[in-house]
Design a protein around this motif. Sequence first.
Motif, short mmCIF file in Angstrom:
data_model
loop_
_atom_site.label_atom_id
_atom_site.label_comp_id
_atom_site.label_asym_id
_atom_site.label_seq_id
_atom_site.Cartn_x
_atom_site.Cartn_y
_atom_site.Cartn_z
N ALA A 86 0.84 -1.17 0.07
CA ALA A 86 -0.02 0.03 0.05
C ALA A 86 0.75 1.14 0.15
O ALA A 86 1.99 1.24 0.20
N ILE A 87 0.19 2.38 -0.14
CA ILE A 87 0.90 3.64 -0.06
C ILE A 87 -0.02 4.50 0.69
O ILE A 87 -1.23 4.99 0.24
N VAL A 88 0.50 5.27 1.85
CA VAL A 88 -0.11 5.73 2.75
C VAL A 88 0.44 6.91 3.26
O VAL A 88 1.79 7.31 2.87
N ASN A 89 -0.13 7.80 4.13
CA ASN A 89 0.67 8.89 4.60
C ASN A 89 1.91 8.65 5.48
O ASN A 89 1.50 7.59 6.15
N PRO A 90 3.00 9.47 5.70
CA PRO A 90 3.90 8.82 6.30
C PRO A 90 3.73 8.96 7.95
O PRO A 90 4.55 8.16 8.67
N LEU A 91 2.90 9.75 8.34
CA LEU A 91 2.57 9.99 9.68
C LEU A 91 2.07 8.62 10.20
O LEU A 91 2.52 7.96 11.30
N THR A 92 0.83 8.00 9.86
CA THR A 92 0.19 7.09 10.19
C THR A 92 1.26 5.82 9.96
O THR A 92 1.49 4.94 10.60
N ALA A 93 1.83 5.73 8.77
CA ALA A 93 3.03 4.60 8.46
C ALA A 93 4.01 4.39 9.64
O ALA A 93 4.39 3.56 10.32
N LEU A 94 4.65 5.74 10.19
CA LEU A 94 5.61 5.77 10.90
C LEU A 94 5.06 5.44 12.36
O LEU A 94 5.81 4.66 13.16
N ALA A 95 3.88 5.72 12.64
CA ALA A 95 3.29 5.43 13.82
C ALA A 95 3.17 4.01 14.06
O ALA A 95 3.25 3.50 15.32
N LEU A 96 2.77 3.33 12.96
CA LEU A 96 2.35 1.83 13.05
C LEU A 96 3.53 1.08 12.69
O LEU A 96 3.37 -0.22 12.67
#
Length: 309
Positions: A244-254
């Motif tokens: 997937a491709i998502v926003n960097p803040l959510t990706a970093l948080a998880l």
Amino acid sequence: MSLSITHRHIEVFRAVMTAGSVTEAAALLHSSQPTVSRELARLEYLLGYALFERVRGRLKANARALALFDEVQRSYQSLDHIADRARALGRAEQAVRLSVLCLPALSHALLPGTCADFIARHSGVQLTVTPQESPLLEEWMSAQRFDLGLTEQVHQAPAGTQLLPLLAMDEVCILPAGHALLAQSMLTPADFEGFDFVSLSADDPYRAQLDAIFAQQGVSRRLRMETHSAVAVCAMVSAGLGLAIVNPLTALALAGPQLHLRPFSVSVPFKVAALLPLHRPAQPLVGELIECLKRETENLQIRFTGAAN
């Protein structure tokens, strides 16, 4: 007739109910027993019914008195709350309450660290965080309902607000543990050819941008799953259901053992901005909360650089 009932009558009634006798009620009110008896009798006359039974020279509250006392107590509790709030307003930070409206993704990916930093510096301040999607977020900020708003991809400040850019990054690729593409330091659109892909919902603006990029490159992904939020997308990828491709803040948080990050070769901008209401009474410390937001965005950018390598 009820308009003739005064606060003094209610005060006398409450004192009698609380103290249990006219004599003790008079002491509570710094008054005399005859005065209290007279005011109580006047209240009963104005109501048109008795509140007490006279038993051997003592008063015994009847059912109506007990019901009325419950109502009076609720009123006094509200008054006590108002008094507490009034006193708190004179105690510097104890009087400060800040309300923040933000997109749901920012409530878990940007605000926890920001709030921890802010409260460590101002322990007496109360913070309220309300997640809300666009366009209601912008409408509520225009209505001056919150002290601070946090949104994405806003090119123009909504009516009645001031726009303050906070963060500019790009969307990021996420992969499950053990995926073959983890050997690459950066992914291109062509790398996704033939792989399962977890998409955001069809009406999401990022979904539209990404679909257009892959279509222009002639890349065919296996689009077998879609969901409404970046958090859900990350969970699906962590479970091995695709890329997937998502926003960097959510990706970093998880990000963790089951979820890995890689930069995407095509820039898909992700921007976060603060919205300040122009016509809402200024709250102390909003400026310091924004400084905490700036520090947190800087920290996240540093962490992202490390996590994506």
